[in-house]
Design an enzyme around this catalytic site. Structure first.
Site, PDB file in Angstrom:
ATOM      1  N   GLY A   1      11.238  -6.324  35.802  1.00  0.00           N
ATOM      2  CA  GLY A   1      12.328  -5.603  36.457  1.00  0.00           C
ATOM      3  C   GLY A   1      13.564  -5.575  35.568  1.00  0.00           C
ATOM      4  O   GLY A   1      13.454  -5.389  34.354  1.00  0.00           O
TER       5      GLY A   1
ATOM      6  N   PHE B   1       0.861  -1.195   0.000  1.00  0.00           N
ATOM      7  CA  PHE B   1       0.000   0.000   0.000  1.00  0.00           C
ATOM      8  C   PHE B   1       0.887   1.231   0.000  1.00  0.00           C
ATOM      9  O   PHE B   1       1.724   1.385   0.899  1.00  0.00           O
ATOM     10  CB  PHE B   1      -0.849  -0.053   1.271  1.00  0.00           C
ATOM     11  CG  PHE B   1      -1.884   1.025   1.456  1.00  0.00           C
ATOM     12  CD1 PHE B   1      -3.033   1.053   0.682  1.00  0.00           C
ATOM     13  CD2 PHE B   1      -1.736   1.978   2.447  1.00  0.00           C
ATOM     14  CE1 PHE B   1      -4.027   2.021   0.904  1.00  0.00           C
ATOM     15  CE2 PHE B   1      -2.714   2.949   2.673  1.00  0.00           C
ATOM     16  CZ  PHE B   1      -3.856   2.966   1.897  1.00  0.00           C
TER      17      PHE B   1
ATOM     18  N   LEU C   1       0.778   5.051   0.302  1.00  0.00           N
ATOM     19  CA  LEU C   1       0.086   6.321   0.578  1.00  0.00           C
ATOM     20  C   LEU C   1       1.108   7.349   1.080  1.00  0.00           C
ATOM     21  O   LEU C   1       1.263   8.424   0.502  1.00  0.00           O
ATOM     22  CB  LEU C   1      -1.023   6.086   1.620  1.00  0.00           C
ATOM     23  CG  LEU C   1      -1.828   7.312   2.060  1.00  0.00           C
ATOM     24  CD1 LEU C   1      -2.623   7.898   0.892  1.00  0.00           C
ATOM     25  CD2 LEU C   1      -2.799   6.960   3.201  1.00  0.00           C
ATOM     26  N   THR C   2       1.844   6.985   2.133  1.00  0.00           N
ATOM     27  CA  THR C   2       2.761   7.913   2.788  1.00  0.00           C
ATOM     28  C   THR C   2       3.887   8.365   1.859  1.00  0.00           C
ATOM     29  O   THR C   2       4.381   7.588   1.038  1.00  0.00           O
ATOM     30  CB  THR C   2       3.355   7.220   4.036  1.00  0.00           C
ATOM     31  OG1 THR C   2       2.273   6.877   4.887  1.00  0.00           O
ATOM     32  CG2 THR C   2       4.330   8.104   4.784  1.00  0.00           C
ATOM     33  N   GLU C   3       4.272   9.624   2.020  1.00  0.00           N
ATOM     34  CA  GLU C   3       5.379  10.199   1.237  1.00  0.00           C
ATOM     35  C   GLU C   3       6.291  10.982   2.181  1.00  0.00           C
ATOM     36  O   GLU C   3       5.914  11.261   3.311  1.00  0.00           O
ATOM     37  CB  GLU C   3       4.807  11.148   0.168  1.00  0.00           C
ATOM     38  CG  GLU C   3       3.894  10.448  -0.821  1.00  0.00           C
ATOM     39  CD  GLU C   3       3.372  11.381  -1.909  1.00  0.00           C
ATOM     40  OE1 GLU C   3       3.677  12.597  -1.862  1.00  0.00           O
ATOM     41  OE2 GLU C   3       2.670  10.869  -2.798  1.00  0.00           O
ATOM     42  N   PRO C   4       7.462  11.404   1.681  1.00  0.00           N
ATOM     43  CA  PRO C   4       8.358  12.168   2.552  1.00  0.00           C
ATOM     44  C   PRO C   4       7.673  13.400   3.160  1.00  0.00           C
ATOM     45  O   PRO C   4       7.885  13.722   4.315  1.00  0.00           O
ATOM     46  CB  PRO C   4       9.500  12.570   1.616  1.00  0.00           C
ATOM     47  CG  PRO C   4       9.534  11.479   0.583  1.00  0.00           C
ATOM     48  CD  PRO C   4       8.099  11.050   0.395  1.00  0.00           C
TER      49      PRO C   4
ATOM     50  N   GLU D   1      -1.011   3.366  10.245  1.00  0.00           N
ATOM     51  CA  GLU D   1      -2.439   3.380   9.902  1.00  0.00           C
ATOM     52  C   GLU D   1      -3.187   4.476  10.676  1.00  0.00           C
ATOM     53  O   GLU D   1      -4.359   4.333  11.028  1.00  0.00           O
ATOM     54  CB  GLU D   1      -3.048   1.986  10.055  1.00  0.00           C
ATOM     55  CG  GLU D   1      -2.284   1.011   9.162  1.00  0.00           C
ATOM     56  CD  GLU D   1      -3.024  -0.235   8.750  1.00  0.00           C
ATOM     57  OE1 GLU D   1      -4.261  -0.240   8.795  1.00  0.00           O
ATOM     58  OE2 GLU D   1      -2.337  -1.199   8.365  1.00  0.00           O
TER      59      GLU D   1
ATOM     60  N   ILE E   1       7.264   2.027   3.088  1.00  0.00           N
ATOM     61  CA  ILE E   1       6.256   1.152   2.491  1.00  0.00           C
ATOM     62  C   ILE E   1       6.537  -0.305   2.883  1.00  0.00           C
ATOM     63  O   ILE E   1       7.539  -0.897   2.467  1.00  0.00           O
ATOM     64  CB  ILE E   1       6.222   1.340   0.947  1.00  0.00           C
ATOM     65  CG1 ILE E   1       5.955   2.820   0.606  1.00  0.00           C
ATOM     66  CG2 ILE E   1       5.168   0.419   0.322  1.00  0.00           C
ATOM     67  CD1 ILE E   1       4.699   3.430   1.219  1.00  0.00           C
TER      68      ILE E   1
HETATM   69  N1  COS Z   1     -14.583   6.598   4.378  1.00  0.00           N
HETATM   70  C1  COS Z   1     -15.054   7.168   3.227  1.00  0.00           C
HETATM   71  N2  COS Z   1     -14.783   8.463   2.883  1.00  0.00           N
HETATM   72  C2  COS Z   1     -14.030   9.181   3.737  1.00  0.00           C
HETATM   73  C3  COS Z   1     -13.530   8.654   4.945  1.00  0.00           C
HETATM   74  C4  COS Z   1     -13.847   7.306   5.251  1.00  0.00           C
HETATM   75  N3  COS Z   1     -13.394   6.739   6.373  1.00  0.00           N
HETATM   76  N4  COS Z   1     -12.830   9.592   5.580  1.00  0.00           N
HETATM   77  C5  COS Z   1     -12.876  10.696   4.812  1.00  0.00           C
HETATM   78  N5  COS Z   1     -13.598  10.438   3.705  1.00  0.00           N
HETATM   79  C6  COS Z   1     -13.945  11.378   2.625  1.00  0.00           C
HETATM   80  C7  COS Z   1     -14.636  12.597   3.205  1.00  0.00           C
HETATM   81  O1  COS Z   1     -16.031  12.376   3.311  1.00  0.00           O
HETATM   82  C8  COS Z   1     -14.303  13.668   2.215  1.00  0.00           C
HETATM   83  O2  COS Z   1     -15.149  13.538   1.090  1.00  0.00           O
HETATM   84  P1  COS Z   1     -15.989  14.816   0.525  1.00  0.00           P
HETATM   85  O3  COS Z   1     -14.954  15.779   0.030  1.00  0.00           O
HETATM   86  O4  COS Z   1     -16.811  14.234  -0.568  1.00  0.00           O
HETATM   87  O5  COS Z   1     -16.765  15.324   1.686  1.00  0.00           O
HETATM   88  C9  COS Z   1     -12.890  13.283   1.749  1.00  0.00           C
HETATM   89  O6  COS Z   1     -12.745  11.889   2.030  1.00  0.00           O
HETATM   90  C10 COS Z   1     -11.823  14.061   2.469  1.00  0.00           C
HETATM   91  O7  COS Z   1     -11.971  13.809   3.863  1.00  0.00           O
HETATM   92  P2  COS Z   1     -11.488  14.851   4.969  1.00  0.00           P
HETATM   93  O8  COS Z   1     -11.966  16.216   4.591  1.00  0.00           O
HETATM   94  O9  COS Z   1     -11.888  14.323   6.295  1.00  0.00           O
HETATM   95  O10 COS Z   1      -9.905  14.786   4.774  1.00  0.00           O
HETATM   96  P3  COS Z   1      -8.775  15.506   5.600  1.00  0.00           P
HETATM   97  O11 COS Z   1      -7.686  15.793   4.645  1.00  0.00           O
HETATM   98  O12 COS Z   1      -9.307  16.600   6.454  1.00  0.00           O
HETATM   99  O13 COS Z   1      -8.249  14.434   6.688  1.00  0.00           O
HETATM  100  C11 COS Z   1      -7.513  12.388   7.669  1.00  0.00           C
HETATM  101  C12 COS Z   1      -8.331  13.154   6.607  1.00  0.00           C
HETATM  102  C13 COS Z   1      -6.638  13.237   8.568  1.00  0.00           C
HETATM  103  C14 COS Z   1      -8.502  11.629   8.506  1.00  0.00           C
HETATM  104  C15 COS Z   1      -6.669  11.450   6.788  1.00  0.00           C
HETATM  105  O14 COS Z   1      -5.747  12.201   6.058  1.00  0.00           O
HETATM  106  C16 COS Z   1      -5.975  10.371   7.563  1.00  0.00           C
HETATM  107  O15 COS Z   1      -6.572   9.344   7.900  1.00  0.00           O
HETATM  108  N6  COS Z   1      -4.671  10.567   7.834  1.00  0.00           N
HETATM  109  C17 COS Z   1      -3.862   9.541   8.375  1.00  0.00           C
HETATM  110  C18 COS Z   1      -3.295   8.761   7.259  1.00  0.00           C
HETATM  111  C19 COS Z   1      -2.821   7.444   7.710  1.00  0.00           C
HETATM  112  O16 COS Z   1      -3.491   6.722   8.418  1.00  0.00           O
HETATM  113  N7  COS Z   1      -1.643   7.114   7.244  1.00  0.00           N
HETATM  114  C20 COS Z   1      -1.083   5.849   7.517  1.00  0.00           C
HETATM  115  C21 COS Z   1      -0.427   5.428   6.283  1.00  0.00           C
HETATM  116  S1  COS Z   1      -0.794   3.847   5.830  1.00  0.00           S
HETATM  117  S2  COS Z   1       0.187   2.741   7.093  1.00  0.00           S
END
Ligand code: COS
Length: 382
Positions: A338, A120, A122-125, A362, A154
């Site tokens: 201990g 998966f 997702l994460t970047e620098p 996560e 990753i």
């Molecule tokens: N399921 C479905 N849709 C979701 C959702 C969920 N659980 N959470 C958010 N969304 C949707 C929102 O509804 C929103 O859609 P609309 O624009 O249509 O309203 C969109 O996604 C954006 O959501 P939001 O505005 O909440 O995004 P933010 O950028 O404010 O923040 C967080 C989102 C902080 C919650 C998110 O970036 C996050 O989970 N960060 C942590 C990342 C993480 O866990 N990284 C680990 C890496 S993998 S090991």
């Protein structure tokens, strides 16, 4: 799977943990790798295919069943789980949840057969907690996209057959709605890997950077086929992943409570076992309470997830509670042991370091808090 067959499956995982995985833990730590024969046994047990629906050749566990298997498996070092974790969870679930029929048909049977490992990206620098700010870009070029960027930390990247990888496909759309989730085969030209990261714990699990330099991927590889929906796919995957992490916390919590109790009833000081001292009893009792609350909350949230309820808030609450609670249990285990608790040969110091990551990946505890509060406010205003 009927209840009896499932019970036998859980039993076989328990035996495998006791007979094969726990005895090899020290070797995994020393070699910083899981022995090849154990990787094969894990594959043969079908553990890579836990969450793939039966119609695509997998075991088709419900979330509650997956949690039961994962919490059984993680009575052994969490490193073994990390081998299958991305394939069972975050690497494959985007396809299961939002994939097109063609994408499911292409990838899920391979995962179920243990032939494909999913990872998966997702994460970047520059983009961790603020996942929507990711910069990896995917530029449309005819029927393809050209992807360029770097993904960080990753898990299982060098082992992966494919990545579920989030990239910004809509250059003019800032934030979440400009992101698509791509299925990127790991052997696509232009992909390279950084050095394996040196970590605080979880030796034997592999993480590294994935560098994408003009990687050409068909537009048909956008999960669900519609650009701009990848962030939501990632969030759905993470909701589910957070239940999975709570199951990991539960397995480790059980092991650490077992170890704490066994040590306390054996170790003597002041002429008695340390378990007879009320201050040690308080630590044992607090750990047991933490364990039971992880177990109860996990059962409840997994059942509600399986029933199709909208449980984003509960997934975050569960992940927060379980990862923090197992952190406290690990800390008390070191304290009960201990001086021995600080020494590598007794293992609790290793587990203390291993479980530290659960509060971070996560979604950190602090990100879970913000998700919970945001959802509470939204529900109050609905
Ligand atoms: N399921 C479905 N849709 C979701 C959702 C969920 N659980 N959470 C958010 N969304 C949707 C929102 O509804 C929103 O859609 P609309 O624009 O249509 O309203 C969109 O996604 C954006 O959501 P939001 O505005 O909440 O995004 P933010 O950028 O404010 O923040 C967080 C989102 C902080 C919650 C998110 O970036 C996050 O989970 N960060 C942590 C990342 C993480 O866990 N990284 C680990 C890496 S993998 S090991």
């Amino acid at each position: 799977m009927d209840a009896e067959t499932f019970g036998l499956f859980v039993e076989s995982v328990r035996r495998f943990v006791d007979e094969r995985l726990i005895p090899a833990e020290d070797r995994v730590e020393e070699d910083d790798a899981i022995p090849a024969e154990i990787v094969n046994e894990i594959r043969e047990m079908g553990l890579f295919g836990l969450s793939v629906p039966e119609s695509y050749g997998g075991i088709g566990c419900t979330m509650a069943e997956e949690a039961a298997i994962i919490s059984e498996l993680t009575r052994a070092s969490v490193v073994y789980r990390s081998l299958i974790g991305t394939t069972v969870g975050i690497g494959s679930q985007g396809i299961v949840i939002d994939g097109t029929e063609a994408q499911k048909n292409e990838w899920l049977p391979k995962i179920a057969a243990g032939e494909a490992i999913a990872s998966f990206g997702l994460t970047e620098p520059e983009s961790g907690s603020d996942a929507a700010s990711l910069r990896t870009r995917a530029v449309k070029d005819g029927d393809n996209y050209r992807i360029t960027g770097t993904k960080r930390y990753i898990t299982n990247a060098p082992r992966a057959t494919f990545f579920t990888l989030m990239a910004r496909s809509e250059a003019d759309v800032a934030g979440a709605n400009g992101i698509s989730a791509f299925i990127v085969p790991a052997d696509t030209p232009g992909i390279s890997f950084g050095k394996n990261d040196k970590k605080m714990g979880q030796k034997g699990s592999i993480t590294c950077d994935v560098i994408l330099d003009d990687v050409v991927v068909p537009a048909a590889n956008i999960i669900g086929g519609v650009p701009g929906r990848g962030f939501k796919t990632a969030m759905k995957v993470l909701d589910r992943g957070r239940i999975h992490i709570a199951a990991v916390s539960l397995g480790m919590a059980r092991r650490l409570v077992e170890m704490s109790l066994a040590y306390a009833v054996d170790r003597k000081q002041f002429g008695q076992t340390i378990a007879s001292f009320q201050l040690v009893q308080a630590m044992l009792a607090d750990s047991q309470v933490d364990l039971l609350t992880i177990e109860a909350l996990l059962k409840s949230v997994a059942a509600r997830y399986d029933a199709g309820e909208s449980v984003s808030l509960e997934c975050s609450a569960l992940k927060l509670h379980a990862s923090e609670a197992v952190g406290r249990i690990a800390d008390r285990a070191v304290q009960i042991y201990g001086g021995a608790g600080y020494m590598a040969e007794y293992k609790v110091e290793r587990f203390y370091r291993d479980v530290r990551l659960l509060r971070i990946y996560e979604g950190t505890t602090q990100i879970q808090q913000t998700i919970i509060a945001k959802q509470m406010i939204r529900r109050a205003q609905a």
